[in-house]
Scaffold this motif. Structure first.
Motif, PDB file in Angstrom:
ATOM      1  N   LEU A 285       4.251   2.422   2.077  1.00  0.00           N
ATOM      2  CA  LEU A 285       5.451   2.718   1.293  1.00  0.00           C
ATOM      3  C   LEU A 285       6.022   4.073   1.692  1.00  0.00           C
ATOM      4  N   SER A 286       5.152   5.052   1.919  1.00  0.00           N
ATOM      5  CA  SER A 286       5.604   6.370   2.359  1.00  0.00           C
ATOM      6  C   SER A 286       6.299   6.282   3.714  1.00  0.00           C
ATOM      7  N   ALA A 287       5.754   5.458   4.619  1.00  0.00           N
ATOM      8  CA  ALA A 287       6.377   5.281   5.936  1.00  0.00           C
ATOM      9  C   ALA A 287       7.732   4.589   5.799  1.00  0.00           C
ATOM     10  N   TRP A 288       7.822   3.629   4.879  1.00  0.00           N
ATOM     11  CA  TRP A 288       9.096   2.948   4.633  1.00  0.00           C
ATOM     12  C   TRP A 288      10.140   3.953   4.142  1.00  0.00           C
ATOM     13  N   GLU A 289       9.760   4.805   3.180  1.00  0.00           N
ATOM     14  CA  GLU A 289      10.708   5.789   2.651  1.00  0.00           C
ATOM     15  C   GLU A 289      11.138   6.779   3.725  1.00  0.00           C
ATOM     16  N   ALA A 290      10.208   7.173   4.599  1.00  0.00           N
ATOM     17  CA  ALA A 290      10.545   8.098   5.680  1.00  0.00           C
ATOM     18  C   ALA A 290      11.589   7.485   6.601  1.00  0.00           C
ATOM     19  N   ALA A 291      11.468   6.176   6.881  1.00  0.00           N
ATOM     20  CA  ALA A 291      12.464   5.502   7.729  1.00  0.00           C
ATOM     21  C   ALA A 291      13.783   5.363   7.000  1.00  0.00           C
TER      22      ALA A 291
ATOM     23  N   GLY B 290       0.798  -1.217   0.000  1.00  0.00           N
ATOM     24  CA  GLY B 290       0.000   0.000   0.000  1.00  0.00           C
ATOM     25  C   GLY B 290       0.830   1.266   0.000  1.00  0.00           C
ATOM     26  N   ALA B 291       0.245   2.329  -0.570  1.00  0.00           N
ATOM     27  CA  ALA B 291       0.949   3.600  -0.721  1.00  0.00           C
ATOM     28  C   ALA B 291       1.324   4.216   0.620  1.00  0.00           C
ATOM     29  N   GLY B 292       0.423   4.126   1.605  1.00  0.00           N
ATOM     30  CA  GLY B 292       0.710   4.725   2.905  1.00  0.00           C
ATOM     31  C   GLY B 292       1.887   4.070   3.593  1.00  0.00           C
TER      32      GLY B 292
END
Length: 243
Positions: free
Chosen positions: A130-136, A126-128
């Motif tokens: 994925l965004s959390a993964w990129e932030a980490a 999911g997009a949400g």
């Protein structure tokens, strides 16, 4: 011509390098297409005539016979910021205003012989998430949208370890060229050994019997070698700083 068998790559090594290069070029192409930036292969080079997303090259050489002209004719060199992944460490782009940004080694790990442990890192969905993964991954807790959901459609798997629903470590696994390319590996606690072990366990579960490839340098390379990878060839990344 007389060659030294101690320094001449054998067939297996050449095959490993070729697989790593092709896998990485396919990954770069997928990232660029997810941003609406097209690329194409011609004359032993993958290249985009438009500036690519941050951290991704404008060109990747696919053959050691590729020349500077093969590369420079197909990318935007009218402004600073162009970058080239010299996959075999054979180019000299200094006359065109480029400098070596860093040097690294392609790495290859045969398919695991033992069964994976199970559990541990899991794919992000999911997009949400994925965004959390990129932030980490970014290290500063921010997501700039570099990695987009369209990458899921190209087969990319974003692996993550979680603690209390917070991403604490992860990597990208990308299947192409009959291998799994591992990139962007990170650990919030800098425990690279645990990260590599968990990542390789996850890829063995998802793609049993498939070798892993990538490229690393410095401490990241040293850690990868501790976990069964072998260095199989050099590469350079060139950056154009001359406007």
């Amino acid at each position: 011509m007389i060659t030294d068998p101690r320094t001449t790559p054998n067939t297996a090594t050449l095959t490993a390098v070729a697989s790593a290069v092709r896998n990485n070029a396919a990954w770069c192409d997928a990232v660029c297409r997810s941003h609406g930036v097209p690329g194409a292969v011609e004359g032993g080079v993958w290249a985009s005539p438009r500036r690519t997303p941050p951290l991704y090259p404008d060109a990747v050489t696919l053959s050691p016979d590729a020349t500077p002209d093969d590369v420079l004719a197909r990318i935007d060199v009218t402004s600073p910021g162009a970058s080239v992944k010299d996959s075999f460490g054979t180019l000299d782009l200094s006359a065109a205003g480029f400098e070596v940004l860093f040097e690294a080694r392609w790495i290859h790990r045969p398919a695991a012989e033992s069964a994976p442990r199970g559990g541990g890192w899991e794919p992000v969905e999911g997009a949400g998430r994925l965004s959390a993964w990129e932030a980490a991954w970014s290290g500063d807790g921010e997501s700039e949208g570099l990695f987009r959901p369209a990458l899921f459609d190209d087969g990319a798997v974003f692996l993550a370890a979680k603690a209390e629903d917070r991403v604490t470590a992860g990597a990208v696994a990308f299947p192409a060229a009959s291998v799994i390319g591992i990139s962007n590996l990170f650990a919030a606690d800098d425990d690279l050994d645990t990260a590599w072990s968990s990542c390789l366990d996850a890829t063995a579960r998802l793609w049993p019997g498939v070798p892993a490839v990538g490229y690393e340098h410095g401490d990241d390379l040293t850690a990868a070698l501790r976990h069964g990878f072998a260095p199989v060839g050099p590469l350079r990344v060139w950056l154009r700083t001359d406007g």
